[in-house]
Write a protein that holds these residues in place. Structure first.
Motif, short mmCIF file in Angstrom:
data_model
loop_
_atom_site.label_atom_id
_atom_site.label_comp_id
_atom_site.label_asym_id
_atom_site.label_seq_id
_atom_site.Cartn_x
_atom_site.Cartn_y
_atom_site.Cartn_z
N THR A 68 0.93 -1.19 -0.11
CA THR A 68 0.01 0.14 0.12
C THR A 68 0.87 1.31 -0.03
O THR A 68 0.57 2.14 -0.74
CB THR A 68 -0.84 -0.23 1.18
N ARG A 69 1.83 1.14 1.03
CA ARG A 69 3.04 2.31 0.84
C ARG A 69 3.38 2.54 -0.47
O ARG A 69 3.72 3.74 -0.96
CB ARG A 69 3.92 2.05 1.93
N ARG A 70 3.96 1.48 -1.22
CA ARG A 70 4.70 1.53 -2.48
C ARG A 70 3.75 2.15 -3.54
O ARG A 70 4.18 3.01 -4.13
CB ARG A 70 5.01 0.28 -2.96
N VAL A 78 -4.65 5.20 -2.80
CA VAL A 78 -4.64 3.64 -2.37
C VAL A 78 -5.08 3.76 -1.19
O VAL A 78 -4.84 4.66 -0.18
CB VAL A 78 -3.37 3.10 -2.96
N PHE A 79 -5.95 2.65 -0.57
CA PHE A 79 -6.03 2.20 0.72
C PHE A 79 -6.03 0.79 0.70
O PHE A 79 -5.97 0.02 -0.06
CB PHE A 79 -7.48 2.49 1.05
N GLY A 80 -5.76 0.32 1.96
CA GLY A 80 -5.42 -1.18 2.04
C GLY A 80 -6.73 -1.75 3.07
O GLY A 80 -7.52 -1.36 3.61
N VAL A 81 -6.92 -2.96 2.62
CA VAL A 81 -7.95 -4.07 3.38
C VAL A 81 -7.15 -5.50 3.57
O VAL A 81 -6.60 -5.97 2.92
CB VAL A 81 -9.23 -4.21 2.15
N ASP A 82 -7.60 -5.76 4.90
CA ASP A 82 -7.00 -6.94 5.23
C ASP A 82 -8.24 -7.57 6.21
O ASP A 82 -8.96 -6.90 7.10
CB ASP A 82 -5.72 -6.73 5.84
N VAL A 83 -8.28 -9.09 6.50
CA VAL A 83 -8.97 -9.50 7.22
C VAL A 83 -8.80 -9.75 8.65
O VAL A 83 -9.37 -9.98 9.58
CB VAL A 83 -9.36 -10.93 6.68
N VAL A 88 -3.94 -4.62 10.31
CA VAL A 88 -4.69 -3.48 9.92
C VAL A 88 -4.08 -2.38 11.15
O VAL A 88 -3.89 -1.37 10.67
CB VAL A 88 -6.23 -3.52 9.85
N ALA A 89 -4.33 -2.62 12.34
CA ALA A 89 -3.62 -1.85 13.30
C ALA A 89 -2.01 -1.68 13.03
O ALA A 89 -1.66 -0.33 13.23
CB ALA A 89 -3.99 -2.46 14.85
N LEU A 90 -1.35 -2.50 12.67
CA LEU A 90 0.10 -2.22 12.68
C LEU A 90 0.15 -1.30 11.22
O LEU A 90 1.15 -0.58 11.33
CB LEU A 90 0.66 -3.67 12.21
N ALA A 91 -0.59 -1.75 10.33
CA ALA A 91 -0.26 -0.99 8.91
C ALA A 91 -0.82 0.46 9.42
O ALA A 91 -0.11 1.42 8.77
CB ALA A 91 -1.35 -1.42 7.75
N ARG A 93 -0.52 2.19 12.02
CA ARG A 93 0.44 2.69 12.87
C ARG A 93 1.53 3.00 12.17
O ARG A 93 2.42 4.28 12.46
CB ARG A 93 0.81 1.93 14.04
N ALA A 94 1.81 2.35 11.10
CA ALA A 94 3.37 2.51 10.55
C ALA A 94 3.01 3.57 9.39
O ALA A 94 4.06 4.08 8.86
CB ALA A 94 3.64 1.10 9.77
N HIS A 95 1.95 3.64 8.81
CA HIS A 95 1.77 4.54 7.72
C HIS A 95 0.34 5.18 8.07
O HIS A 95 -0.63 5.28 7.35
CB HIS A 95 1.30 3.71 6.48
N PRO A 96 0.51 6.31 8.91
CA PRO A 96 -0.67 6.93 9.24
C PRO A 96 -1.23 7.75 8.63
O PRO A 96 -2.65 8.32 8.63
CB PRO A 96 -0.05 7.87 10.68
N HIS A 97 -0.53 8.23 7.25
CA HIS A 97 -1.20 9.09 6.11
C HIS A 97 -2.10 8.17 5.45
O HIS A 97 -2.63 8.94 4.49
CB HIS A 97 -0.06 9.94 5.62
N LEU A 98 -2.18 6.83 5.28
CA LEU A 98 -2.82 6.14 4.66
C LEU A 98 -4.03 5.42 5.20
O LEU A 98 -4.07 5.25 6.52
CB LEU A 98 -2.11 4.84 3.89
N ARG A 99 -5.03 4.99 4.50
CA ARG A 99 -6.29 4.35 5.10
C ARG A 99 -6.30 3.11 5.00
O ARG A 99 -5.98 2.50 4.01
CB ARG A 99 -7.48 5.06 4.38
N PHE A 100 -6.60 2.37 6.19
CA PHE A 100 -6.69 0.90 6.18
C PHE A 100 -8.09 0.46 6.83
O PHE A 100 -8.26 1.02 7.80
CB PHE A 100 -5.55 0.30 6.93
N HIS A 101 -8.52 -0.65 6.43
CA HIS A 101 -9.81 -1.00 7.40
C HIS A 101 -9.79 -2.45 7.11
O HIS A 101 -9.31 -3.26 6.06
CB HIS A 101 -11.02 -0.30 6.89
#
Length: 238
Positions: A68-70, A78-83, A88-91, A93-101
């Motif tokens: 997602t960062r790349r 871009v945004f990220g999705v994971d089960v 999702v919490a780690l992502a 925290r590591a990339h606070p400018h991006l959206r994950f759910h």
């Protein structure tokens, strides 16, 4: 949604929750040493950008968010999705400018025709064979006309590996290794146009080749550059 689907989602979620921190430490950038993988991801990003439209791109099965960062660095919205909620919490925290759910590829919480692109790298390997056609139809549903899809997975002839321990944690992960032509046929059955099939030799120490399938949702070509590129990609092999 079938009982089998519920079982595999639960097993995948709880397993990745258990190993999330160790996984993120072991693979801080899962594409870092894979030059060809990075090139194919960049190619996907160029196609999405050349199409225009400005719709977001989903990284499905994003894990700790390094792809997602790349994609963000390549200029995609871009945004990220994971089960896995822990992933999702780690992502986040590591990339606070991006959206994950948190979400599942079996039923994406997204409107029809809302994405300009969707990327799923090594995440469909956990999907049972019976559920994979539905997942592919779900990918097709959320892509705009002319939107791009990039899948990656380890290849095989239908073999399955059940892993019960990773990083010292008890897990229950099933890895399914598939023939690229069979997966390409599923994409076609879902109404996607397969534009390229690329099979990469195994990394040093690995046993299985990696397949990338690039597909496009039917629709109008929005630029001459995209039209030339799309025609050039048809049936490419490496």
């Amino acid at each position: 949604m079938t009982d089998l689907d519920v079982d595999f989602l639960h097993a995948t979620r709880t397993s990745y929750d258990a190993i999330a921190e160790a996984y993120a430490e072991e693979f801080p950038d899962g594409l870092g040493h894979r030059v060809l993988d990075r090139a194919l991801v960049s190619w996907f990003a160029d196609l999405v950008k050349e199409r225009g439209g400005g719709e977001p791109v989903a990284d499905v099965g994003c894990g700790p968010g390094f792809v997602t960062r790349r994609l963000d660095a390549l200029g995609l919205p871009v945004f990220g999705v994971d089960v896995s909620p822990r992933m999702v919490a780690l992502a986040s925290r590591a990339h606070p400018h991006l959206r994950f759910h948190v979400g599942s590829m079996t039923g994406l919480d997204l409107p029809d025709r809302s994405l300009g692109g969707l990327l799923a790298l090594y995440s469909v390997i956990h999907v049972p064979d019976a559920e994979l056609p539905g997942v592919v139809r779900e990918f097709r549903r959320v892509l705009v006309p002319g939107g791009w899809l990039l899948l990656a997975f380890q290849t095989g002839r239908g073999e399955e590996l059940h892993v019960t321990e990773r990083f010292g944690h008890e897990v229950s992960l099933r890895y399914r290794f598939r023939d690229p032509e069979l997966v390409a046929a599923l994409l076609g059955d879902a109404g996607l146009e397969v534009r390229a099939r690329v099979v990469l030799a195994p990394d040093e120490g690995a046993r299985r080749p990696r397949a990338f399938l690039l597909a496009r949702a039917p629709g109008p070509v929005t630029s001459a550059v995209t039209e030339r590129t799309a025609l050039a990609t048809t049936d490419a092999w490496a």
